[in-house]
Design a protein around this motif. Structure first.
Motif, PDB file in Angstrom:
ATOM      1  N   ILE A 343       2.244   4.075 -19.585  1.00  0.00           N
ATOM      2  CA  ILE A 343       2.446   3.310 -18.521  1.00  0.00           C
ATOM      3  C   ILE A 343       2.443   4.168 -17.387  1.00  0.00           C
ATOM      4  O   ILE A 343       2.026   3.826 -16.097  1.00  0.00           O
ATOM      5  N   TYR A 344       3.210   5.282 -17.408  1.00  0.00           N
ATOM      6  CA  TYR A 344       3.393   6.320 -16.265  1.00  0.00           C
ATOM      7  C   TYR A 344       1.804   6.857 -15.824  1.00  0.00           C
ATOM      8  O   TYR A 344       1.479   6.773 -14.823  1.00  0.00           O
ATOM      9  N   SER A 345       1.023   7.049 -16.810  1.00  0.00           N
ATOM     10  CA  SER A 345      -0.208   7.379 -16.351  1.00  0.00           C
ATOM     11  C   SER A 345      -1.119   6.509 -15.721  1.00  0.00           C
ATOM     12  O   SER A 345      -1.966   6.643 -14.815  1.00  0.00           O
ATOM     13  N   SER A 346      -0.871   5.145 -16.189  1.00  0.00           N
ATOM     14  CA  SER A 346      -1.560   3.844 -15.584  1.00  0.00           C
ATOM     15  C   SER A 346      -1.025   3.960 -14.152  1.00  0.00           C
ATOM     16  O   SER A 346      -2.040   3.820 -13.427  1.00  0.00           O
ATOM     17  N   ARG A 347       0.061   3.863 -14.112  1.00  0.00           N
ATOM     18  CA  ARG A 347       0.629   3.869 -12.750  1.00  0.00           C
ATOM     19  C   ARG A 347       0.368   4.974 -11.806  1.00  0.00           C
ATOM     20  O   ARG A 347       0.243   4.620 -10.570  1.00  0.00           O
ATOM     21  N   MET A 348       0.345   6.052 -12.258  1.00  0.00           N
ATOM     22  CA  MET A 348      -0.132   7.425 -11.391  1.00  0.00           C
ATOM     23  C   MET A 348      -1.658   7.330 -10.987  1.00  0.00           C
ATOM     24  O   MET A 348      -1.715   7.467  -9.793  1.00  0.00           O
ATOM     25  N   HIS A 349      -2.533   6.890 -11.903  1.00  0.00           N
ATOM     26  CA  HIS A 349      -3.792   6.797 -11.518  1.00  0.00           C
ATOM     27  C   HIS A 349      -3.841   5.737 -10.336  1.00  0.00           C
ATOM     28  O   HIS A 349      -4.537   5.962  -9.309  1.00  0.00           O
ATOM     29  N   LYS A 350      -3.397   4.495 -10.527  1.00  0.00           N
ATOM     30  CA  LYS A 350      -3.380   3.406  -9.562  1.00  0.00           C
ATOM     31  C   LYS A 350      -2.666   3.897  -8.354  1.00  0.00           C
ATOM     32  O   LYS A 350      -3.285   3.569  -7.209  1.00  0.00           O
ATOM     33  N   GLY A 351      -1.737   4.757  -8.347  1.00  0.00           N
ATOM     34  CA  GLY A 351      -0.897   5.115  -7.105  1.00  0.00           C
ATOM     35  C   GLY A 351      -1.823   6.195  -6.367  1.00  0.00           C
ATOM     36  O   GLY A 351      -2.008   5.994  -5.129  1.00  0.00           O
ATOM     37  N   VAL A 352      -2.614   7.066  -6.984  1.00  0.00           N
ATOM     38  CA  VAL A 352      -3.350   7.972  -6.371  1.00  0.00           C
ATOM     39  C   VAL A 352      -4.648   7.252  -5.815  1.00  0.00           C
ATOM     40  O   VAL A 352      -5.165   7.522  -4.790  1.00  0.00           O
ATOM     41  N   ARG A 353      -5.065   6.205  -6.696  1.00  0.00           N
ATOM     42  CA  ARG A 353      -6.164   5.600  -6.400  1.00  0.00           C
ATOM     43  C   ARG A 353      -5.941   4.791  -4.748  1.00  0.00           C
ATOM     44  O   ARG A 353      -6.728   4.899  -3.900  1.00  0.00           O
ATOM     45  N   LEU A 354      -4.862   4.273  -4.704  1.00  0.00           N
ATOM     46  CA  LEU A 354      -4.541   3.525  -3.616  1.00  0.00           C
ATOM     47  C   LEU A 354      -4.237   4.439  -2.325  1.00  0.00           C
ATOM     48  O   LEU A 354      -4.700   4.012  -1.194  1.00  0.00           O
ATOM     49  N   ALA A 355      -3.854   5.524  -2.600  1.00  0.00           N
ATOM     50  CA  ALA A 355      -3.408   6.433  -1.527  1.00  0.00           C
ATOM     51  C   ALA A 355      -4.507   6.850  -1.000  1.00  0.00           C
ATOM     52  O   ALA A 355      -4.944   7.191   0.225  1.00  0.00           O
ATOM     53  N   LYS A 356      -5.666   7.120  -2.094  1.00  0.00           N
ATOM     54  CA  LYS A 356      -7.034   7.707  -1.380  1.00  0.00           C
ATOM     55  C   LYS A 356      -7.903   6.708  -0.633  1.00  0.00           C
ATOM     56  O   LYS A 356      -8.549   7.044   0.454  1.00  0.00           O
ATOM     57  N   ASN A 357      -7.831   5.383  -0.936  1.00  0.00           N
ATOM     58  CA  ASN A 357      -8.435   4.252  -0.313  1.00  0.00           C
ATOM     59  C   ASN A 357      -7.699   4.031   1.017  1.00  0.00           C
ATOM     60  O   ASN A 357      -8.291   3.916   1.890  1.00  0.00           O
ATOM     61  N   THR A 358      -6.401   4.285   1.075  1.00  0.00           N
ATOM     62  CA  THR A 358      -5.640   4.177   2.542  1.00  0.00           C
ATOM     63  C   THR A 358      -6.093   5.572   3.181  1.00  0.00           C
ATOM     64  O   THR A 358      -6.308   5.217   4.442  1.00  0.00           O
ATOM     65  N   GLY A 418      -0.027  18.650 -13.650  1.00  0.00           N
ATOM     66  CA  GLY A 418      -1.181  19.239 -13.692  1.00  0.00           C
ATOM     67  C   GLY A 418      -2.321  18.197 -13.537  1.00  0.00           C
ATOM     68  O   GLY A 418      -3.176  18.284 -12.901  1.00  0.00           O
ATOM     69  N   ARG A 419      -1.919  17.081 -14.425  1.00  0.00           N
ATOM     70  CA  ARG A 419      -2.744  15.757 -14.477  1.00  0.00           C
ATOM     71  C   ARG A 419      -2.793  14.989 -13.068  1.00  0.00           C
ATOM     72  O   ARG A 419      -3.552  14.706 -12.690  1.00  0.00           O
ATOM     73  N   LEU A 420      -1.596  15.118 -12.471  1.00  0.00           N
ATOM     74  CA  LEU A 420      -1.292  14.639 -11.096  1.00  0.00           C
ATOM     75  C   LEU A 420      -2.236  15.220 -10.151  1.00  0.00           C
ATOM     76  O   LEU A 420      -2.951  14.583  -9.308  1.00  0.00           O
TER      77      LEU A 420
END
Length: 427
Positions: A343-358, A418-420
């Protein structure tokens, strides 16, 4: 018994059918039993939180998203909420006294002011297993707990707590409001009143005026009344207290029953755990099942876990790891549940993707305005998804590793930073 205002009054900023009130006015209402007895409760506003169950494929190790599970949330009007909070404290005072007198203080874990977290509760249970040595852990789960609490049984338990044969008028009015409650679906309500779900008017102090409540909410039959003889809403300040009251006799019986075998009993809301000598595991499970049935509740057989711990090469080992309150224990090592990491990995990926789109969106505007482009805003990402934040999954994990002295948890968490960074730096 004196209940301090700070113990029950909480300013609520959400909008509802009534206006927010201050502590002085709220205190005048909730402390007058005659006023409470005649109080007309507004419908609850209801919405669903959709929880995506996530796990890992044990073979491919890929993240798997299971079928979404809606969780209903209901919240009461302002005055109603203050009444529930105040009476919850009245009941809690009597309840705490009763469980202490009956030696249940260490067994009932949820919805109590203990100054502890799931980390402490899990560690305590795992330490009891170590102390007992060769033993079994029987973990049970009640199906749709709040949704299936029987009303007559609840009323009886409520009377028993107050030591009365019949609920006083004020308590009875609250009982009716929490069992024969009415609710309005938030999405339908906002649509009917022309309110944006995502951006309600901040200057709006209430959902609607009384004439709109009569002329729109009632007229268009947005109010749905709960007509079943079972079930109470989740989300009111009183619901959790009532669930503990409902289970008191069960807690008392099961704790007494298991103590005679030298075992330990724990209950966290609808999660029940017995730690017992292995030869008694079947009788304990059977007895618990009968007592749950007597309460007109049902066990979720799919979630029943029986784990046997034995010494092998002088080391305590389980036949299968025990999952309890977000942690896994195999007799020696403690881990964070793999689904929590997923769940953490899924949310982290979504959060980074949203930040990049912004970042891309605003950099387009900056280019058009001949302004310098900016890189992705990392501070917020680090705050949410790394040990550099204050309250997030990673800091919770490291707190657990420290309290539990678990190198296994540290190993689980160490690659995540590191993954983040890798996800942030992807083009």
């Amino acid at each position: 018994m004196k209940i301090l205002i700070k113990d029950w009054f909480k300013p609520r900023k959400y909008i509802h059918f009534d206006l927010p009130i201050n502590s002085k006015k709220a205190s005048k209402i909730v402390t007058d039993s005659e006023v409470v007895a005649k109080h007309a409760f507004y419908p609850l506003i209801n919405y669903d939180i959709v929880i995506n169950k996530i796990t890992k494929n044990p073979i491919t190790k890929n993240i798997m998203v299971l079928e979404p599970k809606p969780r209903p949330i209901s919240y009461p009007a302002h005055i109603d909420s203050h009444i529930y909070s105040y009476y919850s404290k009245i009941l809690n005072y009597k309840y705490e006294k009763m469980i202490k007198e009956n030696g249940l203080s260490d067994s009932i874990l949820a919805f109590r002011t203990l100054g502890k977290s799931n980390i402490d509760f899990s560690l305590n249970a795992f330490n009891e297993i170590k102390k007992l040595g060769e033993c079994s852990a029987v973990a049970l789960d009640i199906t749709k707990f709040f949704d299936t609490l029987d009303h007559e049984t609840l009323k009886l338990k409520w009377c028993n707590l107050l030591d009365v044969k019949r609920l006083p008028n004020d308590h009875y009015n609250i009982f009716k409001s929490i069992t024969k409650y009415s609710k309005v679906k938030k999405e339908d309500l906002y649509k009917a009143l022309g309110i944006s779900l995502n951006n309600p008017n901040k200057k709006r102090r209430r959902i609607c005026e009384p004439h709109d409540f009569r002329g729109i909410v009632r007229k268009y039959k947005l109010i749905k009344v709960h007509k079943d003889s079972f079930g109470i809403p989740q989300g009111t300040p009183l619901s959790a207290m009532l669930s503990n009251i409902y289970m008191f006799d069960f807690d008392l019986k099961m704790n007494s029953f298991i103590t005679q075998f030298g075992g330990k009993y724990f209950r966290y809301c609808d999660d029940i755990l017995f730690i017992i000598p292995t030869e008694y595991k079947n009788i304990v499970e059977q007895t618990a099942s009968i007592e749950i049935e007597n309460l007109k509740l049902e066990l979720n057989k799919k979630k029943t876990e029986i784990r046997n711990f034995q010494f092998k090469d002088n080391k305590l080992k389980s036949d299968k790891p025990l999952q309890y309150l977000g942690f896994i224990f195999d007799g020696k090592e403690i881990y964070i549940r793999s689904s929590s990491l997923a769940i953490y990995s899924s949310r982290m990926h979504k959060g980074v993707r949203l930040a990049k789109n912004t970042m891309i969106k605003y950099n387009k505007i900056r280019r058009a305005n001949q302004e310098e482009e900016r890189l992705i805003f990392k501070r917020k990402l680090y705050s949410r998804y790394s040990h550099l934040g204050k309250r997030n999954f990673i800091t919770y994990g490291y707190s657990a590793a420290k309290k539990m002295n678990s190198s296994s948890i540290r190993r689980q968490l160490s690659p995540l930073f590191g993954r983040l960074n890798s996800e942030i730096n992807k083009i």
